[in-house]
Design a protein around this motif. Structure first.
Motif, PDB file in Angstrom:
ATOM      1  N   ARG A 167       0.833  -1.205   0.000  1.00 39.66           N
ATOM      2  CA  ARG A 167       0.000   0.000   0.000  1.00 39.66           C
ATOM      3  C   ARG A 167       0.869   1.257   0.000  1.00 39.66           C
ATOM      4  O   ARG A 167       2.005   1.241   0.443  1.00 39.66           O
ATOM      5  CB  ARG A 167      -0.930   0.021   1.221  1.00 39.66           C
ATOM      6  N   GLN A 168       0.295   2.339  -0.495  1.00 42.69           N
ATOM      7  CA  GLN A 168       0.974   3.617  -0.490  1.00 42.69           C
ATOM      8  C   GLN A 168       1.098   4.139   0.952  1.00 42.69           C
ATOM      9  O   GLN A 168       0.284   3.811   1.810  1.00 42.69           O
ATOM     10  CB  GLN A 168       0.213   4.634  -1.338  1.00 42.69           C
ATOM     11  N   ASN A 169       2.125   4.960   1.173  1.00 40.79           N
ATOM     12  CA  ASN A 169       2.338   5.493   2.523  1.00 40.79           C
ATOM     13  C   ASN A 169       1.128   6.271   3.033  1.00 40.79           C
ATOM     14  O   ASN A 169       0.751   6.162   4.204  1.00 40.79           O
ATOM     15  CB  ASN A 169       3.579   6.387   2.554  1.00 40.79           C
ATOM     16  N   TRP A 170       0.507   7.054   2.156  1.00 38.32           N
ATOM     17  CA  TRP A 170      -0.629   7.854   2.586  1.00 38.32           C
ATOM     18  C   TRP A 170      -1.802   6.976   2.999  1.00 38.32           C
ATOM     19  O   TRP A 170      -2.583   7.335   3.901  1.00 38.32           O
ATOM     20  CB  TRP A 170      -1.055   8.833   1.486  1.00 38.32           C
ATOM     21  N   GLN A 171      -1.932   5.811   2.360  1.00 42.87           N
ATOM     22  CA  GLN A 171      -3.011   4.900   2.723  1.00 42.87           C
ATOM     23  C   GLN A 171      -2.777   4.306   4.113  1.00 42.87           C
ATOM     24  O   GLN A 171      -3.705   4.219   4.932  1.00 42.87           O
ATOM     25  CB  GLN A 171      -3.119   3.777   1.692  1.00 42.87           C
ATOM     26  N   ILE A 172      -1.539   3.905   4.380  1.00 41.74           N
ATOM     27  CA  ILE A 172      -1.212   3.337   5.690  1.00 41.74           C
ATOM     28  C   ILE A 172      -1.399   4.378   6.791  1.00 41.74           C
ATOM     29  O   ILE A 172      -1.951   4.091   7.861  1.00 41.74           O
ATOM     30  CB  ILE A 172       0.239   2.805   5.690  1.00 41.74           C
ATOM     31  N   ILE A 173      -0.938   5.612   6.511  1.00 44.33           N
ATOM     32  CA  ILE A 173      -1.087   6.691   7.486  1.00 44.33           C
ATOM     33  C   ILE A 173      -2.566   6.994   7.740  1.00 44.33           C
ATOM     34  O   ILE A 173      -2.987   7.191   8.884  1.00 44.33           O
ATOM     35  CB  ILE A 173      -0.349   7.954   7.006  1.00 44.33           C
ATOM     36  N   SER A 174      -3.354   6.998   6.666  1.00 45.49           N
ATOM     37  CA  SER A 174      -4.787   7.278   6.803  1.00 45.49           C
ATOM     38  C   SER A 174      -5.477   6.208   7.645  1.00 45.49           C
ATOM     39  O   SER A 174      -6.313   6.515   8.506  1.00 45.49           O
ATOM     40  CB  SER A 174      -5.446   7.361   5.426  1.00 45.49           C
ATOM     41  N   ILE A 175      -5.119   4.953   7.397  1.00 46.50           N
ATOM     42  CA  ILE A 175      -5.697   3.848   8.175  1.00 46.50           C
ATOM     43  C   ILE A 175      -5.303   3.977   9.646  1.00 46.50           C
ATOM     44  O   ILE A 175      -6.118   3.757  10.551  1.00 46.50           O
ATOM     45  CB  ILE A 175      -5.242   2.491   7.608  1.00 46.50           C
ATOM     46  N   GLY A 176      -4.052   4.339   9.891  1.00 48.94           N
ATOM     47  CA  GLY A 176      -3.588   4.507  11.261  1.00 48.94           C
ATOM     48  C   GLY A 176      -4.326   5.618  11.987  1.00 48.94           C
ATOM     49  O   GLY A 176      -4.763   5.451  13.131  1.00 48.94           O
ATOM     50  N   ILE A 177      -4.484   6.763  11.309  1.00 51.35           N
ATOM     51  CA  ILE A 177      -5.193   7.896  11.908  1.00 51.35           C
ATOM     52  C   ILE A 177      -6.652   7.533  12.169  1.00 51.35           C
ATOM     53  O   ILE A 177      -7.209   7.850  13.235  1.00 51.35           O
ATOM     54  CB  ILE A 177      -5.099   9.132  11.005  1.00 51.35           C
ATOM     55  N   ALA A 178      -7.283   6.839  11.199  1.00 48.32           N
ATOM     56  CA  ALA A 178      -8.678   6.437  11.369  1.00 48.32           C
ATOM     57  C   ALA A 178      -8.827   5.479  12.551  1.00 48.32           C
ATOM     58  O   ALA A 178      -9.787   5.574  13.328  1.00 48.32           O
ATOM     59  CB  ALA A 178      -9.190   5.776  10.090  1.00 48.32           C
ATOM     60  N   THR A 179      -7.879   4.577  12.708  1.00 45.16           N
ATOM     61  CA  THR A 179      -7.919   3.632  13.835  1.00 45.16           C
ATOM     62  C   THR A 179      -7.813   4.359  15.165  1.00 45.16           C
ATOM     63  O   THR A 179      -8.531   4.050  16.118  1.00 45.16           O
ATOM     64  CB  THR A 179      -6.777   2.605  13.707  1.00 45.16           C
ATOM     65  N   ILE A 180      -6.925   5.348  15.230  1.00 46.25           N
ATOM     66  CA  ILE A 180      -6.758   6.130  16.459  1.00 46.25           C
ATOM     67  C   ILE A 180      -8.034   6.896  16.790  1.00 46.25           C
ATOM     68  O   ILE A 180      -8.488   6.911  17.945  1.00 46.25           O
ATOM     69  CB  ILE A 180      -5.573   7.105  16.323  1.00 46.25           C
TER      70      ILE A 180
END
Length: 208
Positions: free
Chosen positions: A147-160
């Motif tokens: 996955r793209q970095n922005w996708q991983i970051i977005s998933i992480g932020i959404a999880t938080i």
């Protein structure tokens, strides 16, 4: 501290790339960690007393990193099979130790050597299970890696954000959904005197 140490190492700074540096870093690190264990005050933790242990750990890591093939006692100990395994599962150990200890404290107890040993053993078992069946599969999952970095970051932020919202709802509904009896101080605090009895006075020896 870990991020700063990584930056220093990536710039070839503070590396134990010679026997002299390895010895100096390891001695200094051991002394600082030891002082942290001896003098740290739990009432002033993590600041400022955690500085000793954290600084000592930084020097110990630096003593082991740097490509030097020289072997010394501390390096042999920290590179042993069992301690390496503890390092691999350290995050899982960190996550599991608290719920395990709380569970034991409110069920079997956490006072005797047997109970403490059993709690530590359960923590290690749970940590290894989550490490091999949750942590490693997620870290090596190709769908996540690709996955793209922005996708991983977005998933992480959404999880938080979702976790914060759920925990906030649970916290507000604590009085309704909680099964804990610890809010009743009469159960666990032997020194507690109910308000309804505060006006009473105990008889003196002469009155008895």
């Amino acid at each position: 501290s870990g991020a700063l140490l990584y930056k220093l190492h990536s710039q070839q700074k503070m590396l134990g790339n010679s026997a002299k540096k390895q010895l100096s870093y390891s001695l200094l690190g051991t002394i600082l960690v030891g002082l942290g264990f001896i003098f740290s005050d739990k009432q002033s933790f993590p600041f400022p007393w955690a500085i000793l242990s954290v600084s000592g750990t930084v020097f110990l890591i630096s003593a082991l990193v740097g490509g030097s093939q020289d072997k010394f006692l501390l390096k042999n100990i920290l590179e042993s099979k069992w301690l390496v395994q503890v390092g691999k599962t350290s995050f899982s150990l960190y996550l599991w130790h608290w719920p395990a200890y709380v569970f034991f404290r409110w069920t079997l107890g956490l006072e005797t050597i047997f109970e403490i040993t059993l709690a530590v053993l359960c923590t290690f078992i749970l940590a290894n299970i989550s490490y091999y069946f949750i942590e490693k599969p997620i870290r090596k999952n190709k769908k996540i890696i690709n996955r793209q970095n922005w996708q991983i970051i977005s998933i992480g932020i959404a999880t938080i954000v979702i976790s914060f919202m759920v925990s906030n709802v649970i916290f507000k509904a604590q009085s309704t959904i909680s099964l804990s009896v610890t809010k009743n101080k009469e159960i666990w605090d032997n020194t507690y005197i109910p308000v309804s009895y505060t006006h009473l006075t105990l008889p003196t020896n002469r009155e008895v």
